[in-house]
Design a protein around this motif. Structure first.
Motif, PDB file in Angstrom:
ATOM      1  N   ARG A   1       0.824  -1.207   0.000  1.00 14.70           N
ATOM      2  CA  ARG A   1       0.000   0.000   0.000  1.00 14.70           C
ATOM      3  C   ARG A   1       0.858   1.257   0.000  1.00 14.70           C
ATOM      4  NH1 ARG A   1      -4.624  -1.423   4.394  1.00 14.70           N
ATOM      5  NH2 ARG A   1      -5.849  -2.811   3.073  1.00 14.70           N
ATOM      6  N   HIS A   2       1.920   1.263   0.784  1.00 17.16           N
ATOM      7  CA  HIS A   2       2.753   2.454   0.874  1.00 17.16           C
ATOM      8  C   HIS A   2       3.819   2.501  -0.213  1.00 17.16           C
ATOM      9  CE1 HIS A   2       0.953   2.346   4.903  1.00 17.16           C
ATOM     10  NE2 HIS A   2       1.070   3.663   4.837  1.00 17.16           N
ATOM     11  N   GLY A   3       3.952   1.447  -0.950  1.00 18.49           N
ATOM     12  CA  GLY A   3       4.906   1.413  -2.060  1.00 18.49           C
ATOM     13  C   GLY A   3       6.350   1.302  -1.616  1.00 18.49           C
ATOM     14  N   SER A   4       6.586   0.905  -0.395  1.00 21.41           N
ATOM     15  CA  SER A   4       7.970   0.800   0.069  1.00 21.41           C
ATOM     16  C   SER A   4       8.291  -0.656   0.361  1.00 21.41           C
ATOM     17  CB  SER A   4       8.166   1.624   1.337  1.00 21.41           C
ATOM     18  OG  SER A   4       7.364   1.114   2.377  1.00 21.41           O
ATOM     19  N   THR A   5       9.155  -1.188  -0.426  1.00 18.43           N
ATOM     20  CA  THR A   5       9.660  -2.525  -0.135  1.00 18.43           C
ATOM     21  C   THR A   5      11.104  -2.346   0.279  1.00 18.43           C
ATOM     22  OG1 THR A   5      10.247  -2.822  -2.439  1.00 18.43           O
ATOM     23  CG2 THR A   5       8.110  -3.667  -1.741  1.00 18.43           C
ATOM     24  N   VAL A   6      11.503  -2.899   1.358  1.00 16.37           N
ATOM     25  CA  VAL A   6      12.824  -2.668   1.924  1.00 16.37           C
ATOM     26  C   VAL A   6      13.939  -3.197   1.032  1.00 16.37           C
ATOM     27  CG1 VAL A   6      14.304  -3.116   3.893  1.00 16.37           C
ATOM     28  CG2 VAL A   6      11.896  -2.596   4.246  1.00 16.37           C
ATOM     29  N   PRO A   7      13.943  -4.453   0.615  1.00 18.62           N
ATOM     30  CA  PRO A   7      15.063  -4.908  -0.216  1.00 18.62           C
ATOM     31  C   PRO A   7      14.904  -4.443  -1.662  1.00 18.62           C
ATOM     32  CG  PRO A   7      13.590  -6.733   0.205  1.00 18.62           C
ATOM     33  CD  PRO A   7      13.068  -5.556   0.990  1.00 18.62           C
ATOM     34  N   GLN A   8      15.861  -3.655  -2.144  1.00 24.74           N
ATOM     35  CA  GLN A   8      15.851  -3.229  -3.538  1.00 24.74           C
ATOM     36  C   GLN A   8      17.029  -3.896  -4.230  1.00 24.74           C
ATOM     37  OE1 GLN A   8      16.138   0.996  -3.534  1.00 24.74           O
ATOM     38  NE2 GLN A   8      13.971   1.298  -3.220  1.00 24.74           N
ATOM     39  N   ASP A   9      16.821  -4.281  -5.463  1.00 24.13           N
ATOM     40  CA  ASP A   9      17.937  -4.884  -6.167  1.00 24.13           C
ATOM     41  C   ASP A   9      18.822  -3.792  -6.775  1.00 24.13           C
ATOM     42  OD1 ASP A   9      16.090  -4.108  -8.030  1.00 24.13           O
ATOM     43  OD2 ASP A   9      16.481  -5.778  -9.387  1.00 24.13           O
ATOM     44  N   PHE A  10      19.991  -4.197  -7.208  1.00 27.59           N
ATOM     45  CA  PHE A  10      20.980  -3.242  -7.717  1.00 27.59           C
ATOM     46  C   PHE A  10      20.450  -2.479  -8.921  1.00 27.59           C
ATOM     47  CE2 PHE A  10      24.547  -2.132 -10.420  1.00 27.59           C
ATOM     48  CZ  PHE A  10      25.391  -1.499  -9.533  1.00 27.59           C
ATOM     49  N   HIS A  11      19.739  -3.168  -9.810  1.00 25.20           N
ATOM     50  CA  HIS A  11      19.290  -2.529 -11.038  1.00 25.20           C
ATOM     51  C   HIS A  11      18.294  -1.408 -10.757  1.00 25.20           C
ATOM     52  CE1 HIS A  11      18.257  -1.977 -15.198  1.00 25.20           C
ATOM     53  NE2 HIS A  11      16.994  -2.094 -14.895  1.00 25.20           N
ATOM     54  N   SER A  12      17.358  -1.652  -9.864  1.00 26.04           N
ATOM     55  CA  SER A  12      16.370  -0.611  -9.594  1.00 26.04           C
ATOM     56  C   SER A  12      16.988   0.566  -8.860  1.00 26.04           C
ATOM     57  CB  SER A  12      15.211  -1.179  -8.779  1.00 26.04           C
ATOM     58  OG  SER A  12      15.659  -1.581  -7.508  1.00 26.04           O
ATOM     59  N   LYS A  13      18.078   0.332  -8.151  1.00 33.16           N
ATOM     60  CA  LYS A  13      18.703   1.410  -7.398  1.00 33.16           C
ATOM     61  C   LYS A  13      19.709   2.198  -8.239  1.00 33.16           C
ATOM     62  CE  LYS A  13      20.507   2.215  -2.801  1.00 33.16           C
ATOM     63  NZ  LYS A  13      20.985   1.604  -1.574  1.00 33.16           N
ATOM     64  N   TYR A  14      20.545   1.513  -9.031  1.00 30.89           N
ATOM     65  CA  TYR A  14      21.623   2.168  -9.758  1.00 30.89           C
ATOM     66  C   TYR A  14      21.551   2.006 -11.268  1.00 30.89           C
ATOM     67  CZ  TYR A  14      23.734   2.043  -5.112  1.00 30.89           C
ATOM     68  OH  TYR A  14      23.976   2.181  -3.798  1.00 30.89           O
ATOM     69  N   GLY A  15      20.521   1.377 -11.799  1.00 26.49           N
ATOM     70  CA  GLY A  15      20.496   1.035 -13.217  1.00 26.49           C
ATOM     71  C   GLY A  15      20.629   2.225 -14.142  1.00 26.49           C
ATOM     72  N   ASN A  16      19.824   3.262 -13.937  1.00 27.47           N
ATOM     73  CA  ASN A  16      19.867   4.428 -14.825  1.00 27.47           C
ATOM     74  C   ASN A  16      21.179   5.177 -14.687  1.00 27.47           C
ATOM     75  OD1 ASN A  16      17.361   3.914 -15.867  1.00 27.47           O
ATOM     76  ND2 ASN A  16      16.302   5.145 -14.338  1.00 27.47           N
ATOM     77  N   THR A  17      21.715   5.257 -13.476  1.00 24.60           N
ATOM     78  CA  THR A  17      22.980   5.944 -13.267  1.00 24.60           C
ATOM     79  C   THR A  17      24.111   5.234 -14.002  1.00 24.60           C
ATOM     80  OG1 THR A  17      22.195   6.611 -11.090  1.00 24.60           O
ATOM     81  CG2 THR A  17      24.544   6.799 -11.498  1.00 24.60           C
ATOM     82  N   VAL A  18      24.137   3.915 -13.934  1.00 20.36           N
ATOM     83  CA  VAL A  18      25.177   3.152 -14.628  1.00 20.36           C
ATOM     84  C   VAL A  18      25.023   3.300 -16.141  1.00 20.36           C
ATOM     85  CG1 VAL A  18      26.047   0.824 -15.071  1.00 20.36           C
ATOM     86  CG2 VAL A  18      25.498   1.523 -12.742  1.00 20.36           C
ATOM     87  N   LEU A  19      23.807   3.286 -16.635  1.00 19.74           N
ATOM     88  CA  LEU A  19      23.567   3.442 -18.070  1.00 19.74           C
ATOM     89  C   LEU A  19      24.026   4.804 -18.562  1.00 19.74           C
ATOM     90  CD1 LEU A  19      22.230   2.184 -20.614  1.00 19.74           C
ATOM     91  CD2 LEU A  19      20.152   3.357 -19.928  1.00 19.74           C
ATOM     92  N   ILE A  20      23.686   5.852 -17.855  1.00 20.46           N
ATOM     93  CA  ILE A  20      24.076   7.206 -18.258  1.00 20.46           C
ATOM     94  C   ILE A  20      25.586   7.374 -18.155  1.00 20.46           C
ATOM     95  CG2 ILE A  20      23.909   9.644 -17.599  1.00 20.46           C
ATOM     96  CD1 ILE A  20      20.969   9.015 -16.812  1.00 20.46           C
ATOM     97  N   GLY A  21      26.182   6.830 -17.084  1.00 20.38           N
ATOM     98  CA  GLY A  21      27.631   6.913 -16.948  1.00 20.38           C
ATOM     99  C   GLY A  21      28.356   6.199 -18.083  1.00 20.38           C
TER     100      GLY A  21
END
Length: 78
Positions: free
Chosen positions: A20-40
């Motif tokens: 309901r709150h949209g917060s899931t504690v464990p995030q995988d690497f891709h969802s956390k850093y994926g766009n940053t790595v792609l742009i870099g």
């Protein structure tokens, strides 16, 4: 059996609250850093190619027609 049912209800309730709150504690690497790595990576690739094209002195796709002169034909000595 009562403890098990209560534990399952507790876990299910927490899962519903997270969804309901949209917060899931464990995030995988891709969802956390994926766009940053792609742009870099895109910036790095662009920078390397900009250096290669402008600074290395490579002449790109120049035709040798008119510049390369064939050697004179020699008859093989017998």
């Amino acid at each position: 059996m009562y403890r098990f049912a209560r534990a399952v209800a507790n876990v299910t309730g927490k899962a519903v609250q997270q969804v309901r709150h949209g917060s899931t504690v464990p995030q995988d690497f891709h969802s956390k850093y994926g766009n940053t790595v792609l742009i870099g990576g895109a910036v790095f690739c662009t920078a390397v190619w900009a250096y290669v094209v402008t600074s290395t002195g490579i002449v790109w796709n120049m035709s040798p027609v008119g510049r390369v002169m064939p050697k004179e034909w020699r008859e093989p000595e017998e």
